[in-house]
Design a protein around this motif. Structure first.
Motif, PDB file in Angstrom:
ATOM      1  N   TYR A   7      -4.443  81.472  77.648  1.00 31.25           N
ATOM      2  CA  TYR A   7      -3.971  81.328  78.751  1.00 31.25           C
ATOM      3  C   TYR A   7      -2.638  81.609  79.294  1.00 31.25           C
ATOM      4  O   TYR A   7      -2.311  82.085  79.740  1.00 31.25           O
ATOM      5  CB  TYR A   7      -4.451  79.811  79.652  1.00 31.25           C
ATOM      6  CG  TYR A   7      -4.304  79.887  81.148  1.00 31.25           C
ATOM      7  CD1 TYR A   7      -5.144  81.372  82.232  1.00 31.25           C
ATOM      8  CD2 TYR A   7      -3.269  79.390  81.625  1.00 31.25           C
ATOM      9  CE1 TYR A   7      -5.157  80.365  83.119  1.00 31.25           C
ATOM     10  CE2 TYR A   7      -2.787  79.792  83.418  1.00 31.25           C
ATOM     11  CZ  TYR A   7      -4.126  80.110  83.786  1.00 31.25           C
ATOM     12  OH  TYR A   7      -3.431  79.915  85.308  1.00 31.25           O
ATOM     13  N   SER A  10      -1.581  84.980  77.830  1.00 28.52           N
ATOM     14  CA  SER A  10      -1.412  85.880  78.529  1.00 28.52           C
ATOM     15  C   SER A  10      -0.787  86.092  79.982  1.00 28.52           C
ATOM     16  O   SER A  10      -0.827  86.727  80.398  1.00 28.52           O
ATOM     17  CB  SER A  10      -3.111  85.893  78.458  1.00 28.52           C
ATOM     18  OG  SER A  10      -3.645  85.412  79.301  1.00 28.52           O
ATOM     19  N   ARG A  11      -0.715  85.286  80.454  1.00 28.91           N
ATOM     20  CA  ARG A  11      -0.215  84.782  81.364  1.00 28.91           C
ATOM     21  C   ARG A  11       1.443  85.096  81.251  1.00 28.91           C
ATOM     22  O   ARG A  11       1.964  84.915  82.638  1.00 28.91           O
ATOM     23  CB  ARG A  11      -0.371  83.497  82.409  1.00 28.91           C
ATOM     24  CG  ARG A  11      -1.911  83.178  82.437  1.00 28.91           C
ATOM     25  CD  ARG A  11      -2.310  84.312  83.857  1.00 28.91           C
ATOM     26  NE  ARG A  11      -3.432  83.759  84.633  1.00 28.91           N
ATOM     27  CZ  ARG A  11      -4.775  85.022  84.470  1.00 28.91           C
ATOM     28  NH1 ARG A  11      -3.996  85.797  83.964  1.00 28.91           N
ATOM     29  NH2 ARG A  11      -5.532  84.618  84.283  1.00 28.91           N
ATOM     30  N   LEU A  12       2.321  84.670  80.826  1.00 28.74           N
ATOM     31  CA  LEU A  12       3.631  84.829  80.433  1.00 28.74           C
ATOM     32  C   LEU A  12       3.642  86.551  80.293  1.00 28.74           C
ATOM     33  O   LEU A  12       3.739  86.903  79.574  1.00 28.74           O
ATOM     34  CB  LEU A  12       4.180  84.783  79.587  1.00 28.74           C
ATOM     35  CG  LEU A  12       3.765  82.820  79.753  1.00 28.74           C
ATOM     36  CD1 LEU A  12       4.372  81.783  78.718  1.00 28.74           C
ATOM     37  CD2 LEU A  12       4.275  82.581  80.748  1.00 28.74           C
ATOM     38  N   ASP A  13       5.102  86.661  80.922  1.00 31.90           N
ATOM     39  CA  ASP A  13       5.509  88.184  80.235  1.00 31.90           C
ATOM     40  C   ASP A  13       6.110  88.063  78.818  1.00 31.90           C
ATOM     41  O   ASP A  13       5.763  89.417  78.608  1.00 31.90           O
ATOM     42  CB  ASP A  13       7.232  88.291  81.788  1.00 31.90           C
ATOM     43  CG  ASP A  13       6.201  88.732  82.876  1.00 31.90           C
ATOM     44  OD1 ASP A  13       4.807  88.719  83.019  1.00 31.90           O
ATOM     45  OD2 ASP A  13       6.826  89.022  84.458  1.00 31.90           O
ATOM     46  N   LYS A  63      -6.940  88.484  74.644  1.00 31.01           N
ATOM     47  CA  LYS A  63      -6.176  88.452  76.543  1.00 31.01           C
ATOM     48  C   LYS A  63      -7.890  88.112  76.784  1.00 31.01           C
ATOM     49  O   LYS A  63      -7.800  87.760  78.558  1.00 31.01           O
ATOM     50  CB  LYS A  63      -5.519  90.230  77.000  1.00 31.01           C
ATOM     51  CG  LYS A  63      -3.972  89.816  77.055  1.00 31.01           C
ATOM     52  CD  LYS A  63      -3.488  91.053  76.951  1.00 31.01           C
ATOM     53  CE  LYS A  63      -2.142  90.422  76.406  1.00 31.01           C
ATOM     54  NZ  LYS A  63      -1.120  91.896  76.894  1.00 31.01           N
ATOM     55  N   SER A  66      -9.192  85.635  76.545  1.00 36.69           N
ATOM     56  CA  SER A  66      -8.822  84.254  77.692  1.00 36.69           C
ATOM     57  C   SER A  66      -9.216  84.461  79.338  1.00 36.69           C
ATOM     58  O   SER A  66      -8.993  83.740  79.507  1.00 36.69           O
ATOM     59  CB  SER A  66      -7.410  84.867  78.198  1.00 36.69           C
ATOM     60  OG  SER A  66      -6.682  83.719  78.450  1.00 36.69           O
ATOM     61  N   GLU A  67      -9.497  86.222  79.472  1.00 39.82           N
ATOM     62  CA  GLU A  67      -9.673  86.231  81.019  1.00 39.82           C
ATOM     63  C   GLU A  67     -11.058  85.681  81.054  1.00 39.82           C
ATOM     64  O   GLU A  67     -11.469  85.346  81.728  1.00 39.82           O
ATOM     65  CB  GLU A  67     -10.220  87.873  80.842  1.00 39.82           C
ATOM     66  CG  GLU A  67      -8.387  87.995  81.405  1.00 39.82           C
ATOM     67  CD  GLU A  67      -8.052  90.200  80.949  1.00 39.82           C
ATOM     68  OE1 GLU A  67      -9.808  90.737  80.780  1.00 39.82           O
ATOM     69  OE2 GLU A  67      -6.800  90.368  81.524  1.00 39.82           O
ATOM     70  N   GLU A  70     -10.819  81.422  81.092  1.00 36.44           N
ATOM     71  CA  GLU A  70      -9.978  80.805  81.554  1.00 36.44           C
ATOM     72  C   GLU A  70     -10.678  79.802  82.593  1.00 36.44           C
ATOM     73  O   GLU A  70     -10.303  78.795  83.448  1.00 36.44           O
ATOM     74  CB  GLU A  70      -9.090  81.207  82.654  1.00 36.44           C
ATOM     75  CG  GLU A  70      -9.763  82.364  83.802  1.00 36.44           C
ATOM     76  CD  GLU A  70      -8.435  83.161  83.916  1.00 36.44           C
ATOM     77  OE1 GLU A  70      -8.217  82.926  84.735  1.00 36.44           O
ATOM     78  OE2 GLU A  70      -7.650  83.394  83.334  1.00 36.44           O
ATOM     79  N   TYR A  78      -4.060  72.704  85.568  1.00 38.53           N
ATOM     80  CA  TYR A  78      -3.410  73.490  85.733  1.00 38.53           C
ATOM     81  C   TYR A  78      -2.121  72.558  86.580  1.00 38.53           C
ATOM     82  O   TYR A  78      -1.391  73.420  87.203  1.00 38.53           O
ATOM     83  CB  TYR A  78      -3.870  73.817  86.747  1.00 38.53           C
ATOM     84  CG  TYR A  78      -5.397  75.487  86.150  1.00 38.53           C
ATOM     85  CD1 TYR A  78      -4.413  76.843  86.050  1.00 38.53           C
ATOM     86  CD2 TYR A  78      -6.188  75.370  86.437  1.00 38.53           C
ATOM     87  CE1 TYR A  78      -5.495  77.827  85.771  1.00 38.53           C
ATOM     88  CE2 TYR A  78      -7.303  76.429  85.675  1.00 38.53           C
ATOM     89  CZ  TYR A  78      -6.714  77.446  85.230  1.00 38.53           C
ATOM     90  OH  TYR A  78      -7.392  78.432  84.813  1.00 38.53           O
TER      91      TYR A  78
END
Length: 86
Positions: A7, A10-13, A63, A66-67, A70, A78
């Protein structure tokens, strides 16, 4: 722990370093160093994460997984008790 690592990546640029991941996971007391290391090793062995020159890069497979997973991350991960959102 594997779901949480996926997670985060996959969420970081940008890719994280292992040290940054350690600071996030262990620093926030979400897992200990050994649990995190084992989970990261399994993610790499299964083709979900690539470890390249100390950078952790999530693969397309990672990814997708993870999707899919999540929603299994506990709400407390969180929203940290100290008011920090991870």
């Amino acid at each position: 722990i594997k779901i949480l690592i996926g997670y985060l990546l996959s969420r970081l640029d940008t890719p994280l370093t292992r040290e940054q991941l350690d600071e996030i996971i262990c620093g926030e007391e979400l897992a200990n160093y050994f649990e995190m290391s084992q989970a990261l090793s399994e993610l790499a062995d299964n083709g979900n994460v690539i470890i390249k020159e100390n950078e952790l890069i999530i693969t397309d497979k990672g990814k997708k997984n993870s999707e899919t997973l999540e929603h299994d991350i506990p709400f407390t991960c969180y929203n940290h008790p100290e008011g920090k959102t991870i």
